[in-house]
Design an enzyme around this catalytic site. Structure first.
Site, PDB file in Angstrom:
ATOM      1  N   MET A  30       0.844  -1.203   0.000  1.00  0.00           N
ATOM      2  CA  MET A  30       0.000   0.000   0.000  1.00  0.00           C
ATOM      3  C   MET A  30       0.874   1.247   0.000  1.00  0.00           C
ATOM      4  O   MET A  30       0.419   2.346   0.344  1.00  0.00           O
ATOM      5  CB  MET A  30      -0.942  -0.014   1.208  1.00  0.00           C
ATOM      6  CG  MET A  30      -1.902  -1.201   1.155  1.00  0.00           C
ATOM      7  SD  MET A  30      -3.440  -0.938   2.018  1.00  0.00           S
ATOM      8  CE  MET A  30      -2.877  -0.693   3.671  1.00  0.00           C
ATOM      9  N   ALA A  32       4.086   3.994   0.811  1.00  0.00           N
ATOM     10  CA  ALA A  32       4.858   4.537   1.935  1.00  0.00           C
ATOM     11  C   ALA A  32       5.944   3.507   2.277  1.00  0.00           C
ATOM     12  O   ALA A  32       6.041   3.013   3.405  1.00  0.00           O
ATOM     13  CB  ALA A  32       3.973   4.873   3.142  1.00  0.00           C
ATOM     14  N   LEU A  33       6.729   3.206   1.262  1.00  0.00           N
ATOM     15  CA  LEU A  33       7.643   2.060   1.345  1.00  0.00           C
ATOM     16  C   LEU A  33       8.767   2.292   2.351  1.00  0.00           C
ATOM     17  O   LEU A  33       9.313   3.388   2.453  1.00  0.00           O
ATOM     18  CB  LEU A  33       8.242   1.776  -0.038  1.00  0.00           C
ATOM     19  CG  LEU A  33       7.229   1.436  -1.139  1.00  0.00           C
ATOM     20  CD1 LEU A  33       7.957   1.133  -2.458  1.00  0.00           C
ATOM     21  CD2 LEU A  33       6.327   0.274  -0.750  1.00  0.00           C
ATOM     22  N   GLY A  36      11.295  -2.774   5.190  1.00  0.00           N
ATOM     23  CA  GLY A  36      10.587  -4.060   5.209  1.00  0.00           C
ATOM     24  C   GLY A  36      10.069  -4.400   3.825  1.00  0.00           C
ATOM     25  O   GLY A  36      10.247  -5.525   3.329  1.00  0.00           O
ATOM     26  N   HIS A  37       9.435  -3.419   3.178  1.00  0.00           N
ATOM     27  CA  HIS A  37       8.956  -3.629   1.812  1.00  0.00           C
ATOM     28  C   HIS A  37      10.135  -3.937   0.875  1.00  0.00           C
ATOM     29  O   HIS A  37      10.058  -4.832   0.025  1.00  0.00           O
ATOM     30  CB  HIS A  37       8.267  -2.364   1.279  1.00  0.00           C
ATOM     31  CG  HIS A  37       7.014  -1.974   1.991  1.00  0.00           C
ATOM     32  ND1 HIS A  37       6.894  -0.796   2.680  1.00  0.00           N
ATOM     33  CD2 HIS A  37       5.804  -2.593   2.097  1.00  0.00           C
ATOM     34  CE1 HIS A  37       5.676  -0.682   3.174  1.00  0.00           C
ATOM     35  NE2 HIS A  37       4.993  -1.774   2.851  1.00  0.00           N
ATOM     36  N   ASP A 152       2.518  -9.107   9.140  1.00  0.00           N
ATOM     37  CA  ASP A 152       1.058  -9.259   9.082  1.00  0.00           C
ATOM     38  C   ASP A 152       0.742 -10.757   9.086  1.00  0.00           C
ATOM     39  O   ASP A 152       0.337 -11.339   8.075  1.00  0.00           O
ATOM     40  CB  ASP A 152       0.522  -8.565   7.832  1.00  0.00           C
ATOM     41  CG  ASP A 152       0.803  -7.079   7.876  1.00  0.00           C
ATOM     42  OD1 ASP A 152       0.036  -6.354   8.516  1.00  0.00           O
ATOM     43  OD2 ASP A 152       1.817  -6.647   7.302  1.00  0.00           O
ATOM     44  N   SER A 187       6.729  -0.034   9.752  1.00  0.00           N
ATOM     45  CA  SER A 187       5.356   0.019   9.275  1.00  0.00           C
ATOM     46  C   SER A 187       5.125   1.391   8.668  1.00  0.00           C
ATOM     47  O   SER A 187       5.661   2.395   9.158  1.00  0.00           O
ATOM     48  CB  SER A 187       4.402  -0.187  10.456  1.00  0.00           C
ATOM     49  OG  SER A 187       3.103   0.229  10.107  1.00  0.00           O
ATOM     50  N   ARG A 189       2.579   3.030   8.937  1.00  0.00           N
ATOM     51  CA  ARG A 189       1.869   3.828   9.943  1.00  0.00           C
ATOM     52  C   ARG A 189       2.813   4.498  10.937  1.00  0.00           C
ATOM     53  O   ARG A 189       2.431   5.452  11.606  1.00  0.00           O
ATOM     54  CB  ARG A 189       0.844   2.959  10.688  1.00  0.00           C
ATOM     55  CG  ARG A 189      -0.363   2.608   9.837  1.00  0.00           C
ATOM     56  CD  ARG A 189      -1.430   1.903  10.649  1.00  0.00           C
ATOM     57  NE  ARG A 189      -2.658   1.764   9.915  1.00  0.00           N
ATOM     58  CZ  ARG A 189      -2.945   0.762   9.097  1.00  0.00           C
ATOM     59  NH1 ARG A 189      -2.055  -0.199   8.913  1.00  0.00           N
ATOM     60  NH2 ARG A 189      -4.088   0.710   8.456  1.00  0.00           N
TER      61      ARG A 189
HETATM   62  P1  AMP Z   1       1.583  -2.876   3.486  1.00  0.00           P
HETATM   63  O1  AMP Z   1       2.115  -1.859   2.516  1.00  0.00           O
HETATM   64  O2  AMP Z   1       1.668  -2.446   4.905  1.00  0.00           O
HETATM   65  O3  AMP Z   1       0.245  -3.430   3.067  1.00  0.00           O
HETATM   66  O4  AMP Z   1       2.583  -4.108   3.392  1.00  0.00           O
HETATM   67  C1  AMP Z   1       2.911  -4.712   2.174  1.00  0.00           C
HETATM   68  C2  AMP Z   1       3.691  -5.985   2.463  1.00  0.00           C
HETATM   69  O5  AMP Z   1       4.874  -5.659   3.179  1.00  0.00           O
HETATM   70  C3  AMP Z   1       2.889  -6.970   3.332  1.00  0.00           C
HETATM   71  O6  AMP Z   1       3.129  -8.287   2.865  1.00  0.00           O
HETATM   72  C4  AMP Z   1       3.483  -6.740   4.690  1.00  0.00           C
HETATM   73  O7  AMP Z   1       3.379  -7.858   5.550  1.00  0.00           O
HETATM   74  C5  AMP Z   1       4.929  -6.449   4.352  1.00  0.00           C
HETATM   75  N1  AMP Z   1       5.569  -5.715   5.446  1.00  0.00           N
HETATM   76  C6  AMP Z   1       5.078  -4.614   6.079  1.00  0.00           C
HETATM   77  N2  AMP Z   1       5.908  -4.243   7.072  1.00  0.00           N
HETATM   78  C7  AMP Z   1       6.937  -5.133   7.063  1.00  0.00           C
HETATM   79  C8  AMP Z   1       8.118  -5.294   7.860  1.00  0.00           C
HETATM   80  N3  AMP Z   1       8.416  -4.478   8.863  1.00  0.00           N
HETATM   81  N4  AMP Z   1       8.952  -6.327   7.568  1.00  0.00           N
HETATM   82  C9  AMP Z   1       8.667  -7.176   6.546  1.00  0.00           C
HETATM   83  N5  AMP Z   1       7.577  -7.079   5.759  1.00  0.00           N
HETATM   84  C10 AMP Z   1       6.716  -6.075   6.016  1.00  0.00           C
END
Ligand code: AMP
Length: 284
Positions: A30, A32-33, A36-37, A152, A187, A189
């Site tokens: 979603m 805001a990379l 982790g992304h 997640d 995150s 957030r």
């Molecule tokens: P999001 O943009 O928050 O929907 O996350 C996109 C993907 O990145 C999802 O598969 C999340 O589980 C993964 N993700 C988010 N935060 C992390 C993190 N800190 N470490 C590893 N993967 C993450």
């Protein structure tokens, strides 16, 4: 990096690449990379010829409209980070492109117990929204490999179930949670936390480490009460849940039988920012 906004253009491009024998890895996000992304992108790049990242803030998975409105959008720096990491393709669709038939009267996914607990219980409809968007994205990209984060945890289980329900032939790779130096799980957030709140939010990680140290000897209810107090003392203002569950099926547990794999899961509010995290307890 190629940027596609139209699903048909992306489909056509990927179809041609696949017919040339190229392997496709997919990282749905979603935006805001953060690192982790990027770790997911790097994992995909190692194992595939073409990595497709999608950035789509999916309205159907937000049970709280305020949370949707406030979700951070940093598209220019996202593109910069993806370019820097040699991502081959970015899919950047509009809401109409993903939901041409509108967002109502949609299919229901039989997720059973999975959506009655934890995130499912506290965010009604959330996992139906996750399944709606994932079904559409997987249909467009048709990847060989899909990369998602253990951050997640329950979402990974839901997507695994969706892959079974839709009978898709792809491999789901679950990548470990990337953390800030003090342990706070990265995150999007976190961008909404003040520096002071970010410091206080480290208590989530410390609490999970505390639970990991104590689960063998202590009754889980006792452990969860201490864990909750640790969060409140650190400045968290509300806790949706702290639970110790069976890592394979999310069954809520009260004590350890010395063989069930366990994961500790938490969702709590720092101000109006809801943070989730988890830690596998039984992996040494
Ligand atoms: P999001 O943009 O928050 O929907 O996350 C996109 C993907 O990145 C999802 O598969 C999340 O589980 C993964 N993700 C988010 N935060 C992390 C993190 N800190 N470490 C590893 N993967 C993450």
């Amino acid at each position: 990096m190629l940027i596609f906004k139209k699903r048909n253009d992306l489909k056509t491009y990927l179809k041609e690449q696949k017919s040339n024998g190229k392997k496709i890895g997919f990282v749905p996000t979603m935006g805001a990379l953060h690192e982790g992304h990027i770790f997911l992108v790097q994992s995909s790049r190692k194992e595939n010829d073409i990595t497709v990242v999608s950035i789509f803030v999916n309205p159907t998975q937000f049970n709280d409209p305020e949370d949707f409105k406030k979700y951070p959008v940093t598209i220019e720096s996202d593109i910069y980070k993806l370019e820097l990491n040699q991502c081959e393709v970015l899919f950047l669709p509009s809401v109409e492109e993903i939901y041409p038939e509108g967002e109502d009267n949609m299919e229901h996914f039989e997720l059973g117990y999975l959506e009655t607990v934890l995130e499912g219980k506290f965010r009604p409809g959330h996992f139906q929204g996750v399944c709606k968007v994932m079904k559409r994205l997987l249909n467009i990209v048709e990847p060989h490999n899909l990369y998602m984060g253990q951050k997640d945890y329950q979402q990974c289980m839901v997507v695994k179930k969706l892959i079974e329900l839709l009978n898709l032939s792809l491999r789901l790779h679950i990548c470990p949670t990337f953390r800030e130096p003090g342990g706070l799980a990265m995150s999007s957030r976190n961008l909404r936390l003040s520096p002071g709140q970010k410091e206080s939010a480290l208590a989530i990680y410390k609490m999970l480490v505390f639970v990991k140290k104590g689960y063998k000897d202590k009754n889980f209810n006792e452990l969860k009460e201490i864990a909750g107090n640790l969060l409140y003392q650190a400045g968290f203002n509300a806790i949706d849940y702290i639970e110790i569950v069976n890592a394979d099926n999310l069954e809520l547990l009260e004590k350890w039988d010395k063989k069930t794999p366990l994961v500790a899961v938490v969702a709590a509010f720092m101000g109006d920012v809801r943070l989730i995290d988890n830690m596998i307890l039984t992996n040494g």
